[in-house]
Motif scaffolding. Sequence first.
Motif, short mmCIF file in Angstrom:
data_model
loop_
_atom_site.label_atom_id
_atom_site.label_comp_id
_atom_site.label_asym_id
_atom_site.label_seq_id
_atom_site.Cartn_x
_atom_site.Cartn_y
_atom_site.Cartn_z
N LEU A 73 -35.28 0.59 14.70
CA LEU A 73 -36.68 0.85 13.86
C LEU A 73 -37.78 1.00 14.88
N LYS A 74 -39.51 1.19 14.83
CA LYS A 74 -39.79 1.74 16.15
C LYS A 74 -41.00 0.58 15.66
N LEU A 75 -41.73 0.31 16.36
CA LEU A 75 -43.06 -0.76 16.24
C LEU A 75 -44.15 0.80 16.62
N GLU A 76 -44.86 1.34 15.29
CA GLU A 76 -45.62 1.67 15.52
C GLU A 76 -47.10 1.23 16.22
N ARG A 77 -47.65 -0.38 15.05
CA ARG A 77 -49.39 0.02 15.29
C ARG A 77 -48.65 -1.76 14.59
N VAL A 78 -49.12 -3.00 15.34
CA VAL A 78 -49.91 -4.07 14.15
C VAL A 78 -51.82 -3.83 13.97
N ILE A 79 -51.85 -4.25 12.47
CA ILE A 79 -52.75 -4.50 12.08
C ILE A 79 -53.21 -5.48 11.62
N ASP A 80 -54.41 -5.06 12.00
CA ASP A 80 -55.18 -6.70 11.18
C ASP A 80 -55.51 -6.77 10.31
N THR A 81 -55.40 -8.38 9.54
CA THR A 81 -55.98 -8.67 8.24
C THR A 81 -57.18 -9.70 7.81
N SER A 82 -57.79 -9.33 6.93
CA SER A 82 -58.70 -10.52 6.96
C SER A 82 -58.38 -11.90 6.65
N ALA A 83 -56.76 -12.32 6.38
CA ALA A 83 -56.14 -13.27 6.47
C ALA A 83 -55.44 -13.90 8.04
N PRO A 84 -55.24 -15.20 8.59
CA PRO A 84 -54.70 -14.81 9.56
C PRO A 84 -53.09 -14.48 9.75
N ILE A 85 -53.12 -12.76 9.08
CA ILE A 85 -51.37 -12.73 8.86
C ILE A 85 -51.70 -11.13 9.49
N SER A 86 -50.55 -10.26 9.81
CA SER A 86 -50.92 -9.41 10.03
C SER A 86 -49.35 -8.80 9.56
N VAL A 87 -49.76 -7.11 9.55
CA VAL A 87 -49.28 -6.29 9.44
C VAL A 87 -47.83 -5.17 10.70
N LEU A 88 -46.93 -5.82 10.92
CA LEU A 88 -46.16 -5.08 11.70
C LEU A 88 -46.00 -3.81 11.30
N GLU A 89 -46.03 -2.02 11.52
CA GLU A 89 -45.76 -0.75 10.42
C GLU A 89 -44.58 -0.88 11.83
N ALA A 90 -43.49 -0.16 10.79
CA ALA A 90 -42.56 0.31 12.06
C ALA A 90 -41.97 1.43 10.89
N SER A 91 -41.83 2.35 12.08
CA SER A 91 -41.05 3.51 11.71
C SER A 91 -39.11 3.87 12.45
N PRO A 92 -38.79 4.31 11.56
CA PRO A 92 -37.29 5.20 12.17
C PRO A 92 -37.43 5.33 13.68
N ALA A 93 -36.52 4.98 14.41
CA ALA A 93 -36.63 5.58 16.07
C ALA A 93 -35.69 6.96 15.78
#
Length: 233
Positions: A213-233
């Motif tokens: 997989l490939k990390l596309e971006r890191v999305i901040d949220t309103s809570a102390p947790i992030s969403v790391l979005e990955a796509s097929p490499a």
Amino acid sequence: MINGEAYLAFEQLLFSVRTGKPAFDKVFGSPRFDWLSAHPEQAALFQRAMVAQGQGSNEAVADAYDFSRYTRVVDVGGGHGQLLWAILARNPHLSGVLLDLASGVAAARQEAGSDASRTDFVVGDFFDSVPVGDVYVIKKVIHDWDDERAELILRRCREAMPTHGRVLVAETLVPAGDEPAQIKVIDVVMLAVTGGLERTEAQYARLFEAAGLKLERVIDTSAPISVLEASPA
């Protein structure tokens, strides 16, 4: 929950520091999740603790990501299903799949309410395989495992997903530098109790790469947790 068997395991932290292995296994004779499977009362307490801990962060993750281009969301290791219900409530076009062990799926069925008709409940082991979907959410699961096992979970998602699919890992990132941070304390707890670890963004990027997989971006949220979005490499 923390004041129970996890506290007793943490008493043997020095063992983990010296060996890199979880103290829980030494104290209780088996890995954390195997032990929970053999102790239903403590497993139920664990599930309730996860629901309590997830309050606020489930909604934050569901709000932070745009699910409009997907049709089928798979919650990997979804427990009671609180995150899945939050996503489905905000995205009426989606169908959902909840994958967990039998105890988690049983609990989720009881909590599902009107979302049950849009959800497939799958009892399974995410180390073996995951159901087909076009977006996978994995919240507070990867941190339970060492790199080898964490990579395997991500690889199973990669094997099942289409080329346009995405994997969303929701975790709290370890900040760079040596400044104090609560997640660094949790990192030590994970070492002692499960053998897992909290990770930096760079460490997650390497995990994704190892799993195809490939990390596309890191999305901040309103809570102390992030969403790391990955796509097929």
